[in-house]
Design a protein around this motif. Structure first.
Motif, PDB file in Angstrom:
ATOM      1  N   GLY A  29     -40.499  43.917 -64.658  1.00  0.00           N
ATOM      2  CA  GLY A  29     -41.285  42.774 -63.871  1.00  0.00           C
ATOM      3  C   GLY A  29     -41.573  42.987 -62.365  1.00  0.00           C
ATOM      4  O   GLY A  29     -42.359  42.695 -61.728  1.00  0.00           O
ATOM      5  N   GLN A  30     -40.576  43.809 -61.768  1.00  0.00           N
ATOM      6  CA  GLN A  30     -40.248  43.803 -60.289  1.00  0.00           C
ATOM      7  C   GLN A  30     -41.352  44.803 -59.833  1.00  0.00           C
ATOM      8  O   GLN A  30     -41.613  45.697 -60.904  1.00  0.00           O
ATOM      9  N   ARG A  31     -41.837  44.493 -58.692  1.00  0.00           N
ATOM     10  CA  ARG A  31     -43.164  45.516 -58.297  1.00  0.00           C
ATOM     11  C   ARG A  31     -42.158  46.087 -57.000  1.00  0.00           C
ATOM     12  O   ARG A  31     -41.538  45.565 -56.224  1.00  0.00           O
ATOM     13  N   LEU A  32     -42.825  47.490 -56.916  1.00  0.00           N
ATOM     14  CA  LEU A  32     -41.963  48.621 -56.007  1.00  0.00           C
ATOM     15  C   LEU A  32     -43.022  49.006 -55.247  1.00  0.00           C
ATOM     16  O   LEU A  32     -44.048  49.456 -55.750  1.00  0.00           O
ATOM     17  N   LEU A  33     -42.500  49.203 -53.941  1.00  0.00           N
ATOM     18  CA  LEU A  33     -43.476  49.929 -53.070  1.00  0.00           C
ATOM     19  C   LEU A  33     -43.268  51.349 -53.188  1.00  0.00           C
ATOM     20  O   LEU A  33     -42.129  51.893 -52.813  1.00  0.00           O
ATOM     21  N   VAL A  34     -44.166  52.297 -53.467  1.00  0.00           N
ATOM     22  CA  VAL A  34     -44.059  53.688 -53.684  1.00  0.00           C
ATOM     23  C   VAL A  34     -44.623  54.387 -52.550  1.00  0.00           C
ATOM     24  O   VAL A  34     -45.744  54.198 -52.385  1.00  0.00           O
ATOM     25  N   LEU A  35     -43.960  55.634 -51.869  1.00  0.00           N
ATOM     26  CA  LEU A  35     -44.577  56.384 -51.260  1.00  0.00           C
ATOM     27  C   LEU A  35     -44.874  57.697 -51.860  1.00  0.00           C
ATOM     28  O   LEU A  35     -43.908  58.496 -52.077  1.00  0.00           O
ATOM     29  N   TYR A  36     -46.058  57.986 -52.334  1.00  0.00           N
ATOM     30  CA  TYR A  36     -46.531  59.097 -53.162  1.00  0.00           C
ATOM     31  C   TYR A  36     -46.348  60.473 -52.174  1.00  0.00           C
ATOM     32  O   TYR A  36     -46.800  60.172 -51.006  1.00  0.00           O
ATOM     33  N   GLY A  37     -45.754  61.342 -52.732  1.00  0.00           N
ATOM     34  CA  GLY A  37     -45.682  62.691 -51.909  1.00  0.00           C
ATOM     35  C   GLY A  37     -44.736  62.972 -50.980  1.00  0.00           C
ATOM     36  O   GLY A  37     -44.390  63.885 -50.476  1.00  0.00           O
ATOM     37  N   ALA A  38     -43.719  61.832 -50.997  1.00  0.00           N
ATOM     38  CA  ALA A  38     -42.403  61.776 -50.149  1.00  0.00           C
ATOM     39  C   ALA A  38     -41.599  62.535 -50.817  1.00  0.00           C
ATOM     40  O   ALA A  38     -41.635  62.819 -52.118  1.00  0.00           O
ATOM     41  N   ARG A  39     -40.565  63.276 -50.176  1.00  0.00           N
ATOM     42  CA  ARG A  39     -39.541  64.112 -50.771  1.00  0.00           C
ATOM     43  C   ARG A  39     -38.375  63.505 -51.380  1.00  0.00           C
ATOM     44  O   ARG A  39     -37.906  62.318 -50.565  1.00  0.00           O
ATOM     45  N   ALA A  40     -38.105  63.752 -52.363  1.00  0.00           N
ATOM     46  CA  ALA A  40     -36.978  63.002 -53.125  1.00  0.00           C
ATOM     47  C   ALA A  40     -35.534  63.402 -52.637  1.00  0.00           C
ATOM     48  O   ALA A  40     -35.530  64.668 -52.059  1.00  0.00           O
ATOM     49  N   ARG A  41     -34.707  62.543 -52.481  1.00  0.00           N
ATOM     50  CA  ARG A  41     -33.280  63.029 -51.980  1.00  0.00           C
ATOM     51  C   ARG A  41     -32.474  62.459 -52.829  1.00  0.00           C
ATOM     52  O   ARG A  41     -32.492  61.578 -53.633  1.00  0.00           O
ATOM     53  N   PRO A  42     -31.134  63.071 -53.180  1.00  0.00           N
ATOM     54  CA  PRO A  42     -29.924  62.549 -54.110  1.00  0.00           C
ATOM     55  C   PRO A  42     -29.941  61.039 -53.732  1.00  0.00           C
ATOM     56  O   PRO A  42     -29.589  60.642 -52.634  1.00  0.00           O
ATOM     57  N   GLY A  43     -29.775  60.120 -54.983  1.00  0.00           N
ATOM     58  CA  GLY A  43     -29.433  58.780 -54.781  1.00  0.00           C
ATOM     59  C   GLY A  43     -30.637  57.761 -54.460  1.00  0.00           C
ATOM     60  O   GLY A  43     -30.770  56.748 -54.789  1.00  0.00           O
ATOM     61  N   ARG A  44     -32.072  58.598 -54.203  1.00  0.00           N
ATOM     62  CA  ARG A  44     -33.176  57.642 -54.115  1.00  0.00           C
ATOM     63  C   ARG A  44     -33.861  57.323 -55.560  1.00  0.00           C
ATOM     64  O   ARG A  44     -33.624  58.036 -56.354  1.00  0.00           O
ATOM     65  N   ILE A  45     -34.474  56.361 -55.683  1.00  0.00           N
ATOM     66  CA  ILE A  45     -35.120  55.956 -56.750  1.00  0.00           C
ATOM     67  C   ILE A  45     -36.404  56.472 -56.605  1.00  0.00           C
ATOM     68  O   ILE A  45     -37.312  56.462 -55.416  1.00  0.00           O
ATOM     69  N   VAL A  46     -37.120  57.216 -57.762  1.00  0.00           N
ATOM     70  CA  VAL A  46     -38.330  57.915 -58.014  1.00  0.00           C
ATOM     71  C   VAL A  46     -39.203  57.633 -58.919  1.00  0.00           C
ATOM     72  O   VAL A  46     -38.747  56.984 -59.672  1.00  0.00           O
ATOM     73  N   VAL A  47     -40.586  57.771 -58.622  1.00  0.00           N
ATOM     74  CA  VAL A  47     -41.477  57.555 -59.809  1.00  0.00           C
ATOM     75  C   VAL A  47     -41.758  59.200 -60.302  1.00  0.00           C
ATOM     76  O   VAL A  47     -42.272  59.993 -59.457  1.00  0.00           O
ATOM     77  N   ALA A  48     -41.396  59.509 -61.466  1.00  0.00           N
ATOM     78  CA  ALA A  48     -41.686  60.792 -61.979  1.00  0.00           C
ATOM     79  C   ALA A  48     -42.570  60.959 -63.167  1.00  0.00           C
ATOM     80  O   ALA A  48     -42.343  59.794 -64.119  1.00  0.00           O
ATOM     81  N   ARG A  49     -42.903  62.203 -63.778  1.00  0.00           N
ATOM     82  CA  ARG A  49     -43.429  62.050 -64.909  1.00  0.00           C
ATOM     83  C   ARG A  49     -42.775  63.155 -65.864  1.00  0.00           C
ATOM     84  O   ARG A  49     -42.646  64.375 -65.210  1.00  0.00           O
ATOM     85  N   PHE A  50     -42.360  62.708 -66.969  1.00  0.00           N
ATOM     86  CA  PHE A  50     -41.801  63.454 -67.953  1.00  0.00           C
ATOM     87  C   PHE A  50     -42.545  64.514 -68.536  1.00  0.00           C
ATOM     88  O   PHE A  50     -43.642  64.184 -68.509  1.00  0.00           O
ATOM     89  N   ALA A  51     -42.467  65.401 -69.320  1.00  0.00           N
ATOM     90  CA  ALA A  51     -43.129  66.673 -69.764  1.00  0.00           C
ATOM     91  C   ALA A  51     -43.915  66.040 -70.829  1.00  0.00           C
ATOM     92  O   ALA A  51     -45.262  66.558 -70.910  1.00  0.00           O
TER      93      ALA A  51
END
Length: 107
Positions: A29-51
């Motif tokens: 239920g938590q709402r997250l602010l996502v910066l689309y197109g930003a580069r991921a780095r180890p340890g960061r939380i991301v939004v991703a699409r599985f196959a």
């Protein structure tokens, strides 16, 4: 996942957490602010699409070849790279920058 707006070159959007796979860092239920197109780095939380097309909020654990090994914070719950393998760079849609609701704070 949510709404998106354009700020300069990158889009900003809102993602809603579903399920318990990212506990204790994130709860359903938590709402997250996502910066689309930003580069991921180890340890960061991301939004991703599985196959299979599933959109997920996961932690970028490490680079593997031309993609990311994504993990749940709660290893006993949910699906991540241990089940689906490496997620290509192109399928990592954005980086979570903050929790908006409840208790706003940077992530």
């Amino acid at each position: 996942m949510g709404q998106a707006a354009t700020t300069g070159r990158r889009r900003v959007g809102i993602a809603v957490v579903r399920g318990d796979s990212m506990r204790p860092a994130l709860r359903p239920g938590q709402r997250l602010l996502v910066l689309y197109g930003a580069r991921a780095r180890p340890g960061r939380i991301v939004v991703a699409r599985f196959a299979d097309g599933t959109l997920a909020v996961k932690r970028a654990a490490e680079r593997r070849g031309s993609g990311w090994w994504l993990l749940s914070d709660n290893a006993g719950v949910g699906v991540d790279s241990r089940h689906r393998g490496v997620v290509p760079d192109a399928d990592v849609a954005g980086v979570v920058r903050a929790r908006l609701w409840p208790w706003p704070r940077p992530l």
